[in-house]
Structure formats: C-alpha cells, structure tokens
Design a protein around this motif. Structure first.
Motif, short mmCIF file in Angstrom:
data_model
loop_
_atom_site.label_atom_id
_atom_site.label_comp_id
_atom_site.label_asym_id
_atom_site.label_seq_id
_atom_site.Cartn_x
_atom_site.Cartn_y
_atom_site.Cartn_z
N GLU A 119 83.21 20.17 21.69
CA GLU A 119 82.41 20.96 22.62
C GLU A 119 81.56 21.93 21.81
O GLU A 119 81.94 22.34 20.72
N LEU A 120 80.42 22.32 22.36
CA LEU A 120 79.55 23.31 21.74
C LEU A 120 79.44 24.50 22.67
O LEU A 120 79.23 24.32 23.88
N TYR A 121 79.60 25.70 22.13
CA TYR A 121 79.51 26.94 22.91
C TYR A 121 78.32 27.75 22.40
O TYR A 121 78.06 27.79 21.19
N ASP A 122 77.62 28.43 23.31
CA ASP A 122 76.56 29.33 22.87
C ASP A 122 77.15 30.72 22.66
O ASP A 122 78.35 30.94 22.87
N ASP A 123 76.29 31.68 22.26
CA ASP A 123 76.79 33.02 21.94
C ASP A 123 77.18 33.83 23.17
O ASP A 123 77.73 34.92 23.05
N GLU A 124 76.93 33.29 24.36
CA GLU A 124 77.38 33.95 25.59
C GLU A 124 78.68 33.34 26.12
O GLU A 124 79.18 33.74 27.16
N GLY A 125 79.20 32.33 25.41
CA GLY A 125 80.47 31.72 25.80
C GLY A 125 80.36 30.53 26.72
O GLY A 125 81.37 30.01 27.18
N TYR A 126 79.13 30.06 27.02
CA TYR A 126 78.96 28.89 27.86
C TYR A 126 79.24 27.63 27.04
O TYR A 126 78.83 27.51 25.89
N SER A 127 79.91 26.68 27.66
CA SER A 127 80.31 25.43 27.01
C SER A 127 79.35 24.31 27.38
O SER A 127 78.92 24.21 28.54
N TYR A 128 79.05 23.45 26.39
CA TYR A 128 78.15 22.32 26.61
C TYR A 128 78.81 21.05 26.10
O TYR A 128 79.33 21.02 25.00
N SER A 129 78.75 20.01 26.93
CA SER A 129 79.29 18.71 26.55
C SER A 129 78.16 17.87 25.96
O SER A 129 76.98 18.20 26.09
N THR A 130 78.55 16.76 25.38
CA THR A 130 77.57 15.87 24.78
C THR A 130 76.58 15.35 25.81
O THR A 130 76.89 15.27 27.00
#
Length: 189
Positions: A119-130
């Motif tokens: 998973e990839l997270y941004d600096d605000e803590g939101y998670s992004y899937s492929t």
C-alpha cells in the motif's frame, strides 16, 4: 444432534489451524544493501519511534534500501512519477510507480501480491491501492518465487501530489511491516 456437535468440533479444529498459521513476521533491515548514510537511516527510524530493539516488527527504510521479511529480501529500487499512456488519466494528480525486487532466500516458495502486500500512503495518512497503467511499467510484482530465485516488478499508484509518501509492505496473515519513506524530491521523473 450428534452431527451438529461433530460439525462444531470440526469447525473449531479448522479455526485453530487457520489462526495457528497467523503470527508475527520476522523483519530486519538488510544492512548489506544500505547505500545511504547511516546517520540519516537512524534519524528516520528514531523519528518513527523504531529502534533496533523494538518488538513491534516495523522497519523504516529509504529508497534503495532492503529488508529481510520472513526469509525474503525486499528492495525498493526506485520510485518515480509516470505520465502513463494515451488512455491513462490519473483521477488524482499523478501516477507514482514503485520498482521492487523480492529475493527468496528461504527454503520454500514465497508468494508476492501487489494487492495484498503493498500500500502507498500520502503525508496526510490516506491509503492508495494499486491501479492499472496501460504504458510505462515493466513487469508485475505478483507471483510465486521459488526458493533461491528473484522477482522484480513495478506497481503503479494513482495519488495526489504530496511532500512525502510511505510504501508499506506487509503479510496480511502476520503482524509487522516494512515502511519505505519516499520524499517527493526523491521521485524520478
């Protein structure tokens, strides 16, 4: 009535076997692959509350560094911004592609899944899937890896612009994770 007790006993045995397979991941930083300054690595680890003696099984890393995760050496080789192809339009601001290598140093086959492990997270803590890109990626980071073999692949994410990102690698059936910190200035174009 006896059949019902038998089915309940069978269900309990199945649950015990399934839960017995769940446990804690064996994670440690691969210092042989570290190509960054030792001071910056320990500063990042300290910032995240991670130290060599922590028992929470979380390791903080930078791009180019590797971690040994349950007998598999995982390396984040590169993170870059990818424009995509003619039919690729990000829903957010941009596509980020991470390039990973998994080297199976165990005696058993290992399995990698870009959907279940990463998973990839941004600096605000939101998670992004492929996500899916029609152009601009090489190979998939999915599949079985026989003992002693490697798998290299890329995973695209559709993300908003941010100062930094965190790439999380984990085993969904065990606790613990490896986290690579990716600063926006470290993203290749």
């Amino acid at each position: 009535m006896k059949k019902m007790y038998g089915l309940m006993a069978l269900a309990m045995v199945f649950m015990m076997l399934f839960l017995g397979a769940c446990g804690e991941s064996d994670i440690e930083k691969d210092v042989s692959a570290a190509n960054n300054e030792e001071g910056s690595n320990s500063n990042n680890a300290a910032k995240n509350g991670d130290t060599e003696d922590d028992s929470d099984s979380t390791e903080s890393l930078n791009v180019g560094e590797a971690v040994n995760f349950n007998g598999v050496k995982i390396t984040l080789n590169e993170a870059r911004i990818e424009p995509g192809g003619e039919f690729d339009t990000p829903e957010n601001d941009q596509f980020i592609v991470v390039n990973l290598t998994a080297e199976n140093n165990s005696d058993e086959e290992a399995t990698m899944s870009s959907i279940m492990n990463v998973e990839l997270y941004d600096d605000e803590g939101y998670s992004y899937s492929t996500t899916i890109l029609t152009e601009g990626t090489k190979g998939q980071f999915d599949g079985a890896i026989p003992a002693g073999k490697k798998l290299r692949g890329e995973i695209p994410f559709d993300v908003p612009e941010a100062e930094s990102y965190e790439l999380h690698f984990s085993d969904p059936f065990q606790s613990g994770k490896a986290i690579w910190v990716i600063n926006s200035e470290d993203l290749a174009q």
